[in-house]
Design a protein around this motif. Structure first.
Motif, PDB file in Angstrom:
ATOM      1  N   ASN A 116      13.422   1.974  -8.077  1.00 20.96           N
ATOM      2  CA  ASN A 116      12.019   2.239  -8.406  1.00 20.96           C
ATOM      3  C   ASN A 116      11.378   3.130  -7.353  1.00 20.96           C
ATOM      4  N   ALA A 117      11.653   2.822  -6.082  1.00 18.27           N
ATOM      5  CA  ALA A 117      11.062   3.597  -4.989  1.00 18.27           C
ATOM      6  C   ALA A 117      11.474   5.062  -5.066  1.00 18.27           C
ATOM      7  N   GLU A 118      12.734   5.325  -5.422  1.00 21.38           N
ATOM      8  CA  GLU A 118      13.205   6.706  -5.543  1.00 21.38           C
ATOM      9  C   GLU A 118      12.511   7.433  -6.698  1.00 21.38           C
ATOM     10  N   MET A 119      12.115   6.682  -7.710  1.00 18.82           N
ATOM     11  CA  MET A 119      11.404   7.274  -8.835  1.00 18.82           C
ATOM     12  C   MET A 119       9.935   7.539  -8.482  1.00 18.82           C
ATOM     13  N   PHE A 120       9.348   6.639  -7.704  1.00 16.20           N
ATOM     14  CA  PHE A 120       7.938   6.778  -7.346  1.00 16.20           C
ATOM     15  C   PHE A 120       7.682   7.980  -6.451  1.00 16.20           C
ATOM     16  N   CYS A 121       8.575   8.186  -5.502  1.00 14.60           N
ATOM     17  CA  CYS A 121       8.295   9.152  -4.434  1.00 14.60           C
ATOM     18  C   CYS A 121       9.514  10.030  -4.158  1.00 14.60           C
ATOM     19  N   ARG A 122       9.251  11.304  -3.958  1.00 13.81           N
ATOM     20  CA  ARG A 122      10.314  12.276  -3.690  1.00 13.81           C
ATOM     21  C   ARG A 122      10.914  12.107  -2.299  1.00 13.81           C
TER      22      ARG A 122
ATOM     23  N   ARG B 241       5.062  -8.789  -1.810  1.00 12.66           N
ATOM     24  CA  ARG B 241       4.325  -7.585  -1.422  1.00 12.66           C
ATOM     25  C   ARG B 241       4.910  -6.337  -2.084  1.00 12.66           C
ATOM     26  N   ILE B 242       6.224  -6.209  -2.069  1.00 19.57           N
ATOM     27  CA  ILE B 242       6.853  -5.041  -2.697  1.00 19.57           C
ATOM     28  C   ILE B 242       6.623  -5.053  -4.202  1.00 19.57           C
ATOM     29  N   ASP B 243       6.719  -6.239  -4.803  1.00 16.41           N
ATOM     30  CA  ASP B 243       6.444  -6.335  -6.236  1.00 16.41           C
ATOM     31  C   ASP B 243       5.000  -5.923  -6.538  1.00 16.41           C
ATOM     32  N   GLU B 244       4.081  -6.364  -5.679  1.00 14.86           N
ATOM     33  CA  GLU B 244       2.670  -5.999  -5.868  1.00 14.86           C
ATOM     34  C   GLU B 244       2.462  -4.494  -5.746  1.00 14.86           C
ATOM     35  N   LEU B 245       3.096  -3.880  -4.744  1.00 14.56           N
ATOM     36  CA  LEU B 245       2.964  -2.437  -4.561  1.00 14.56           C
ATOM     37  C   LEU B 245       3.510  -1.676  -5.765  1.00 14.56           C
ATOM     38  N   GLN B 246       4.682  -2.093  -6.241  1.00 14.67           N
ATOM     39  CA  GLN B 246       5.303  -1.370  -7.345  1.00 14.67           C
ATOM     40  C   GLN B 246       4.588  -1.624  -8.671  1.00 14.67           C
ATOM     41  N   THR B 247       3.916  -2.763  -8.776  1.00 15.45           N
ATOM     42  CA  THR B 247       3.147  -3.048  -9.983  1.00 15.45           C
ATOM     43  C   THR B 247       1.845  -2.250 -10.006  1.00 15.45           C
ATOM     44  N   LYS B 248       1.216  -2.100  -8.834  1.00 16.21           N
ATOM     45  CA  LYS B 248      -0.047  -1.375  -8.758  1.00 16.21           C
ATOM     46  C   LYS B 248       0.135   0.126  -8.917  1.00 16.21           C
ATOM     47  N   ARG B 249       1.284   0.627  -8.499  1.00 19.65           N
ATOM     48  CA  ARG B 249       1.491   2.069  -8.545  1.00 19.65           C
ATOM     49  C   ARG B 249       1.768   2.521  -9.978  1.00 19.65           C
ATOM     50  N   ALA B 250       1.165   3.642 -10.374  1.00 20.52           N
ATOM     51  CA  ALA B 250       1.389   4.175 -11.719  1.00 20.52           C
ATOM     52  C   ALA B 250       2.859   4.509 -11.902  1.00 20.52           C
ATOM     53  N   TRP B 251       3.432   4.099 -13.025  1.00 16.30           N
ATOM     54  CA  TRP B 251       4.851   4.338 -13.279  1.00 16.30           C
ATOM     55  C   TRP B 251       5.052   5.752 -13.812  1.00 16.30           C
ATOM     56  N   VAL B 252       4.856   6.691 -12.904  1.00 15.71           N
ATOM     57  CA  VAL B 252       5.037   8.115 -13.203  1.00 15.71           C
ATOM     58  C   VAL B 252       6.053   8.651 -12.207  1.00 15.71           C
ATOM     59  N   PRO B 253       7.148   9.270 -12.655  1.00 17.26           N
ATOM     60  CA  PRO B 253       8.146   9.784 -11.711  1.00 17.26           C
ATOM     61  C   PRO B 253       7.577  10.904 -10.854  1.00 17.26           C
ATOM     62  N   TRP B 254       8.103  11.024  -9.640  1.00 12.48           N
ATOM     63  CA  TRP B 254       7.516  11.966  -8.678  1.00 12.48           C
ATOM     64  C   TRP B 254       7.537  13.394  -9.175  1.00 12.48           C
ATOM     65  N   TRP B 255       8.546  13.793  -9.959  1.00 14.06           N
ATOM     66  CA  TRP B 255       8.634  15.180 -10.390  1.00 14.06           C
ATOM     67  C   TRP B 255       7.611  15.524 -11.471  1.00 14.06           C
ATOM     68  N   ALA B 256       6.918  14.473 -11.979  1.00 12.11           N
ATOM     69  CA  ALA B 256       5.890  14.712 -12.994  1.00 12.11           C
ATOM     70  C   ALA B 256       4.506  14.385 -12.472  1.00 12.11           C
ATOM     71  N   ALA B 257       4.390  14.208 -11.161  1.00 15.88           N
ATOM     72  CA  ALA B 257       3.135  13.702 -10.599  1.00 15.88           C
ATOM     73  C   ALA B 257       2.371  14.714  -9.760  1.00 15.88           C
ATOM     74  N   GLY B 258       2.558  16.015  -9.955  1.00 13.42           N
ATOM     75  CA  GLY B 258       1.767  16.998  -9.234  1.00 13.42           C
ATOM     76  C   GLY B 258       2.558  17.710  -8.161  1.00 13.42           C
ATOM     77  N   GLN B 259       1.881  18.506  -7.373  1.00 10.53           N
ATOM     78  CA  GLN B 259       2.494  19.379  -6.384  1.00 10.53           C
ATOM     79  C   GLN B 259       2.511  18.723  -5.010  1.00 10.53           C
ATOM     80  N   ALA B 260       3.309  19.304  -4.107  1.00 12.32           N
ATOM     81  CA  ALA B 260       3.403  18.786  -2.738  1.00 12.32           C
ATOM     82  C   ALA B 260       2.070  18.879  -2.034  1.00 12.32           C
ATOM     83  N   GLN B 261       1.858  17.976  -1.106  1.00 13.60           N
ATOM     84  CA  GLN B 261       0.626  17.917  -0.337  1.00 13.60           C
ATOM     85  C   GLN B 261       0.969  18.100   1.138  1.00 13.60           C
ATOM     86  N   PRO B 262       1.095  19.360   1.610  1.00  7.38           N
ATOM     87  CA  PRO B 262       1.564  19.599   2.984  1.00  7.38           C
ATOM     88  C   PRO B 262       0.646  19.035   4.054  1.00  7.38           C
ATOM     89  N   GLY B 263      -0.619  18.818   3.717  1.00  9.83           N
ATOM     90  CA  GLY B 263      -1.544  18.313   4.732  1.00  9.83           C
ATOM     91  C   GLY B 263      -1.618  16.805   4.780  1.00  9.83           C
TER      92      GLY B 263
END
Length: 238
Positions: free
Chosen positions: A91-97, A210-232
């Motif tokens: 799940n973590a790999e899907m959430f974040c690049r 805690r991990i279950d809570e974090l993963q439940t609260k986070r939108a289930w959208v894969p990182w490659w579909a969630a917008g552009q990089a944020q260098p700042g």
């Protein structure tokens, strides 16, 4: 950079697996205290009934039986916990690049490789927590730069303390300590190990929730579909 995960897998709730792991961790805690009690019983038997072979044989039987039960409970809890950890890592790999410090195989390997098992598992969990946190942008590139949480630190330090003291106790058993002084040292360390193990177990259950809570609260959208990089991006305080 991490490649896009296969599209035939998706996010999955691991609440049931986390609950199973938590229950088994509780069983391990109970068996640890039972083992500590059996160590005290053996010590008292040697100290006060050294001339009673039946009492000594009974103490050995209790100690050996509880040792087997404790080992089986630990094995079951370890298997379920690692399976849960493997799944929340997915799940973590899907959430974040963000690049994890270790490949997924280390979710298991970090626990069984000597020496590095004193810190690799913590880093595996640190990266999972960082990637699962809704405050971590999905296009974050490196997870190691995100500060670890106090909860993970507390869980890991108490686990290592319990592991080290428990190993000292096991060495005492393997060398067949029979003198009252040796047995007394053994039971004191066994009790200390049980205390650390109990603290680590409580923190592990909280960590699972805690991990279950974090993963439940986070939108289930894969990182490659969630917008552009944020260098700042600046890592959030934890």
């Amino acid at each position: 950079m991490p490649t896009q995960p296969p599209l035939d897998r998706w996010f999955s709730s691991e609440r049931a697996m986390g609950l199973a792991a938590s229950i088994l961790i509780g069983v391990v805690t109970v068996s640890t205290w039972a083992t500590a009690w059996s160590d005290w019983y053996s010590y008292q038997s040697v100290k006060n009934h050294a001339d009673d072979p039946d009492r000594l044989a009974e103490a050995d039987l209790i100690s050996g039986s509880l040792g087997i039960v404790a080992a089986l409970a630990l094995l079951a809890a370890a298997v379920v916990f690692i399976v849960w950890l493997w799944r929340v890592r997915w799940n973590a790999e899907m959430f974040c690049r963000g690049e994890h410090r270790f490949t997924r195989g280390w979710v298991l390997g970090s626990w069984i490789c000597p020496v590095v098992n004193l810190w690799y598992p913590k880093q595996v969990v640190d990266d999972i927590v960082a990637a699962s946190d809704p405050r971590t942008p999905p296009q974050t590139l490196v997870l190691r730069d995100i500060p670890g949480t106090r909860l993970v630190w507390a869980w890991w330090l108490t686990w290592v303390a319990g592991l080290v003291t428990g190993n000292v106790v096991q060495r005492g058993i393997l060398v067949a300590a029979t003198e009252p002084g040796q047995l007394r040292t053994n039971v004191v360390l066994s009790t200390i190990s049980a205390l650390f193990t109990t603290a680590a177990a409580v923190l592990a259950v909280i960590l699972i929730e805690r991990i279950d809570e974090l993963q439940t609260k986070r939108a289930w959208v894969p990182w490659w579909a969630a917008g552009q990089a944020q260098p700042g991006f600046q890592p959030p305080e934890r």
